[in-house]
Design an enzyme around this catalytic site. Structure first.
Site, PDB file in Angstrom:
ATOM      1  N   ARG A  71      22.198   9.499 142.027  1.00 34.61           N
ATOM      2  CA  ARG A  71      23.027   8.375 141.256  1.00 34.61           C
ATOM      3  C   ARG A  71      22.849   8.662 139.783  1.00 34.61           C
ATOM      4  O   ARG A  71      23.774   8.253 138.924  1.00 34.61           O
ATOM      5  CB  ARG A  71      22.025   7.249 141.414  1.00 34.61           C
ATOM      6  CG  ARG A  71      22.692   5.787 140.858  1.00 34.61           C
ATOM      7  CD  ARG A  71      21.953   4.849 141.312  1.00 34.61           C
ATOM      8  NE  ARG A  71      22.302   3.385 141.022  1.00 34.61           N
ATOM      9  CZ  ARG A  71      21.646   2.798 140.220  1.00 34.61           C
ATOM     10  NH1 ARG A  71      20.344   2.991 139.724  1.00 34.61           N
ATOM     11  NH2 ARG A  71      22.298   1.521 139.860  1.00 34.61           N
ATOM     12  N   HIS A  75      26.228   8.113 137.184  1.00 34.26           N
ATOM     13  CA  HIS A  75      26.016   7.167 135.981  1.00 34.26           C
ATOM     14  C   HIS A  75      26.356   7.900 134.853  1.00 34.26           C
ATOM     15  O   HIS A  75      26.847   7.272 133.723  1.00 34.26           O
ATOM     16  CB  HIS A  75      24.928   6.457 135.985  1.00 34.26           C
ATOM     17  CG  HIS A  75      24.888   5.094 136.902  1.00 34.26           C
ATOM     18  ND1 HIS A  75      24.056   3.899 136.903  1.00 34.26           N
ATOM     19  CD2 HIS A  75      25.399   5.046 138.186  1.00 34.26           C
ATOM     20  CE1 HIS A  75      24.633   2.927 137.577  1.00 34.26           C
ATOM     21  NE2 HIS A  75      25.107   3.873 138.727  1.00 34.26           N
ATOM     22  N   ASP A  76      25.943   9.219 134.643  1.00 29.17           N
ATOM     23  CA  ASP A  76      26.142  10.020 133.508  1.00 29.17           C
ATOM     24  C   ASP A  76      27.596  10.087 133.222  1.00 29.17           C
ATOM     25  O   ASP A  76      28.244   9.968 132.209  1.00 29.17           O
ATOM     26  CB  ASP A  76      25.501  11.188 133.607  1.00 29.17           C
ATOM     27  CG  ASP A  76      25.795  11.952 132.169  1.00 29.17           C
ATOM     28  OD1 ASP A  76      25.636  11.277 131.067  1.00 29.17           O
ATOM     29  OD2 ASP A  76      25.833  13.346 132.383  1.00 29.17           O
ATOM     30  N   VAL A  79      30.527   7.401 132.148  1.00 27.05           N
ATOM     31  CA  VAL A  79      30.137   6.839 130.584  1.00 27.05           C
ATOM     32  C   VAL A  79      30.476   8.021 129.665  1.00 27.05           C
ATOM     33  O   VAL A  79      29.737   8.835 129.489  1.00 27.05           O
ATOM     34  CB  VAL A  79      29.074   6.308 130.425  1.00 27.05           C
ATOM     35  CG1 VAL A  79      28.723   5.524 128.951  1.00 27.05           C
ATOM     36  CG2 VAL A  79      28.920   5.045 131.513  1.00 27.05           C
ATOM     37  N   SER A  85      24.446  11.756 128.459  1.00 26.59           N
ATOM     38  CA  SER A  85      24.162  10.697 127.757  1.00 26.59           C
ATOM     39  C   SER A  85      23.067   9.724 128.173  1.00 26.59           C
ATOM     40  O   SER A  85      22.482   9.210 127.529  1.00 26.59           O
ATOM     41  CB  SER A  85      25.383  10.147 127.160  1.00 26.59           C
ATOM     42  OG  SER A  85      26.060   9.645 128.084  1.00 26.59           O
ATOM     43  N   ASN A 103      21.875   0.192 134.510  1.00 26.58           N
ATOM     44  CA  ASN A 103      20.735   1.216 134.466  1.00 26.58           C
ATOM     45  C   ASN A 103      19.259   0.424 134.308  1.00 26.58           C
ATOM     46  O   ASN A 103      18.221   0.884 135.034  1.00 26.58           O
ATOM     47  CB  ASN A 103      20.918   2.001 133.524  1.00 26.58           C
ATOM     48  CG  ASN A 103      22.250   2.805 133.516  1.00 26.58           C
ATOM     49  OD1 ASN A 103      22.625   3.412 134.543  1.00 26.58           O
ATOM     50  ND2 ASN A 103      22.824   3.135 132.528  1.00 26.58           N
ATOM     51  N   HIS A 202      25.648   6.334 149.415  1.00 24.06           N
ATOM     52  CA  HIS A 202      25.005   5.304 149.412  1.00 24.06           C
ATOM     53  C   HIS A 202      24.492   5.504 151.082  1.00 24.06           C
ATOM     54  O   HIS A 202      23.788   4.452 151.739  1.00 24.06           O
ATOM     55  CB  HIS A 202      25.705   3.967 149.560  1.00 24.06           C
ATOM     56  CG  HIS A 202      25.822   3.451 148.046  1.00 24.06           C
ATOM     57  ND1 HIS A 202      26.564   2.477 147.795  1.00 24.06           N
ATOM     58  CD2 HIS A 202      25.370   4.083 146.924  1.00 24.06           C
ATOM     59  CE1 HIS A 202      26.544   2.474 146.190  1.00 24.06           C
ATOM     60  NE2 HIS A 202      25.740   3.229 145.916  1.00 24.06           N
TER      61      HIS A 202
END
Length: 340
Positions: A71, A75-76, A79, A85, A103, A202
């Site tokens: 995950r 998520h990196d 964005v 980041s 987050n 998931h």
């Protein structure tokens, strides 16, 4: 039932890599061609072995860690691209993405990334970027959970900025409907097959009660449950996540059938209206959903799911990467090298 590790056709996986590198996502083709499966062959040949060793040790203490690390890479990349980041802490020059709504008190695994970085700094100082660590950690995590293998292109550099505003607006939400999910994926060059395949992550991991209570008790502010939620499954979730007096951070298996295995049962859950998150069930139950046929295909063929997941991870891992003289290789994944 865990069906083991699908290695897939070497030709198919190599073709997927070639397409991802030549076409590129979110950057120029010349930029993407600098990524290579063999990037660390001379400078840090033990990189995959080191990551695997640290992750195995972490998993002995935390059964959730493989899903959490996968995950983090996701998520990196959504964005400002796959630039590490999400790993940056607050500083005089950085407002950390860790405290963005998607987050905060949810994204996890940062300490394990620190351990990987420390081990790699010992083996080959200032060579392996934190962005590449996230990509390798996701790959290894999926493999060690019984999922597909793929050759991850490497050579990303680390960014020197974070984007909390982007993290709040660009990351897919568990409450998003299909139209919004498609828009957010398209914004980073990913299509419906990528959306369904990557959502298949998931198939392992946990999620907090707060992300399902609206579906149980007040879906779309109707005061009623989500009509797409199977009644038996809803009763099971309601026992874990009561309407009043419950712990909103209590954890639930995203895939109750095989919660720690990477397999295709997630898609069978969707077909049975047993998707935990709205964003999961939307893939199958949204009216006229073009993604429903993809869910059916993956539910009937783990081989098809694994092949598509590997290709989509490669494609996502190429989103707006920094290469060559861009960015830096952080010595500490939590801060930029000038320390500010």
């Amino acid at each position: 039932m865990v069906c083991g590790v699908y290695h897939g056709s070497a030709r198919a996986v190599l073709l997927a890599v070639a397409v991802a590198l030549v076409v590129g996502v979110g950057g120029g083709a010349a930029q993407q061609q600098q990524l290579s499966e063999k990037f660390y062959e001379g400078s840090c040949p033990s990189v995959h072995r080191v990551v695997r060793r640290v992750l195995k040790a972490a998993h002995r203490a935390d059964a959730r860690i493989y899903a959490s690390l996968t995950r983090l890479h996701f998520h990196d990349c959504f964005v400002q691209g796959c630039d590490g980041s999400i790993l940056l802490d607050n500083s005089s020059s950085v407002v950390s993405e860790k405290y963005a709504r998607p987050n905060n008190n949810s994204a996890r695994g940062f300490e394990v990334v620190d351990d990987v970085k420390a081990a790699l700094e010992k083996a080959c100082p200032s060579v392996v970027s934190c962005a590449d660590i996230l990509a390798i950690a996701a790959k290894v995590s999926v493999e060690l959970s019984g999922g597909p293998r793929w050759r991850v292109p490497l050579g990303r550099r680390d960014g020197t900025t974070a984007n909390i505003t982007g993290a709040n607006s660009l990351l897919p939400s568990p409450r998003n409907n299909l139209t919004i999910l498609q828009r957010k994926f398209a914004a980073v060059g990913l299509d419906d097959t990528d959306l369904v395949a990557l959502s298949g992550a998931h198939t392992f991991g946990r999620a907090q009660c707060q992300f399902v209570t609206d579906r149980l008790y007040n879906f779309s502010k109707t005061g009623k449950p989500d009509p797409t939620l199977d009644g038996g499954y809803r009763a099971l979730l309601a026992a874990s996540c009561p309407r009043r007096g419950g712990n909103k951070t209590a954890l639930n298996d995203l895939d109750p059938a095989t919660p720690d295995a990477f397999d295709k049962s997630y898609f069978a859950n969707l077909e049975a209206n047993r998707g935990f998150l709205r964003s999961d069930q939307e893939l199958f139950s949204a009216p006229g959903a073009p993604t429903a046929a993809i869910v059916d295909r993956f539910a009937s063929s783990e081989k098809a799911f694994f092949r598509s997941f590997a290709a989509s991870m490669i494609k996502m891992g190429n989103v707006k990467v920094l290469t060559g003289g861009q960015g830096e290789v952080r010595k500490n994944c939590r801060m930029v090298n000038n320390g500010s």
